[in-house]
Every structure is written in structure tokens, then in C-alpha cells.
Design an enzyme around this catalytic site. Structure first.
Site, PDB file in Angstrom:
ATOM      1  N   CYS A 128       0.829  -1.205   0.000  1.00 35.51           N
ATOM      2  CA  CYS A 128       0.000   0.000   0.000  1.00 35.51           C
ATOM      3  C   CYS A 128       0.871   1.267   0.000  1.00 35.51           C
ATOM      4  O   CYS A 128       1.560   1.547   0.986  1.00 35.51           O
ATOM      5  CB  CYS A 128      -0.912  -0.031   1.225  1.00 35.51           C
ATOM      6  SG  CYS A 128      -1.786   1.505   1.562  1.00 35.51           S
ATOM      7  N   CYS A 135       0.064   3.782   2.761  1.00 36.37           N
ATOM      8  CA  CYS A 135       0.517   3.236   4.052  1.00 36.37           C
ATOM      9  C   CYS A 135       2.002   3.524   4.257  1.00 36.37           C
ATOM     10  O   CYS A 135       2.427   3.929   5.344  1.00 36.37           O
ATOM     11  CB  CYS A 135       0.279   1.737   4.122  1.00 36.37           C
ATOM     12  SG  CYS A 135      -1.448   1.238   4.004  1.00 36.37           S
TER      13      CYS A 135
END
Length: 143
Positions: free
Chosen positions: A66, A69
Site C-alpha cells: 500500500c 501506508c
């Protein structure tokens, strides 16, 4: 007295409230109870921090693939340094800990969930900067 779960051995320690900022160490393993870093949580350690700690727990649900993230990770670490010892910050890798992610209905990442006394009290989806994380936590906890 506040119960503090050791981020290293998951032992539960009783620490006087007025001594939380004095660098307490675990009575079981001797390591620091606070290091200003998020704790990597597994199924076992997540449950221990959720159910046995007297501190609010902020969990970052994330994954290695991600992009947002990865972008938020340094901000989350900096927020941990600013919020400890009042709040414990932890990270759950949704790929490695799919059961936890499923239990809390994580549909998008990153997602932050704030727990107090074992119950979810706030949730925030999407990447945030350090100040945003700290402000969200402080408003949600009421500090």
C-alpha cells in the site's frame, strides 16, 4: 496505577500514573515500556494490548503493498514519539493478520482505529500527517 503491556515480551506491568514519563522498564524482561515507536502487533500481542493495557491503543491497519501506508508510516512513528506514554500506538499488517483485519471490517487502508478499555471509540480511514494523527487522537481521547 496503570497497567502497561510490554512491547517486547507482552508482560503486564503496573506503573504508578505519576511515573509513566520516567522511563519505566518491564519487570519481566527489563526492556523499556516506551520507546517512542509503534509496536508491531500479532494476533497474540494485539489481544494483550487491547484487553490488558490501561492506555488507549491506536492501531494502524496497513499492508506492505500500500503506497499511502508507506507514505504515512514515518508520520505514524513520529506521532508515537509525541503521544507516548499517554497512548500506545501499534501497527497491524493486514496481510499477515487477516483475521484481525476481518474482525474489525477493514475495507480500506491505511485505517486508524482508536481503542479504549478494549472497545473501538474512533476510526479514521486514509493517510494523515503527524499533526493530523496527533490532533485526531487527542480529540478522540479527550486530552
Amino acid at each position: 496505577m496503570t497497567h502497561i503491556v510490554c512491547p517486547h515480551c507482552t508482560g503486564v506491568n503496573r506503573v504508578p500514573d505519576e511515573r509513566l514519563a520516567d522511563g519505566p522498564r518491564c519487570g519481566k524482561c527489563g526492556k523499556p515500556l516506551f520507546e517512542g515507536q509503534p509496536v508491531d502487533l500479532t494476533a497474540a500481542s494485539f489481544r494483550q494490548h487491547l484487553e490488558r493495557s490501561g492506555l488507549p491503543l491506536v492501531v494502524d491497519f496497513w499492508a506492505t503493498w500500500c503506497g499511502p501506508c508507506k507514505t504515512m508510516a514515518p508520520a505514524f512513528a513520529e506521532a508515537a514519539a509525541r503521544l507516548e506514554p499517554r497512548v500506545r500506538l501499534g501497527k497491524v499488517d493486514t496481510e499477515a493478520q487477516q483475521a484481525i483485519a476481518g474482525q474489525y471490517g477493514i475495507r480500506s487502508i491505511p485505517t486508524l482505529i482508536l481503542f479504549r478499555d478494549g472497545r473501538e471509540i474512533a476510526r479514521q480511514a486514509g493517510a494523515m500527517n503527524t499533526n493530523g494523527i496527533v490532533q485526531w487522537v487527542e480529540q478522540s481521547v479527550g486530552t
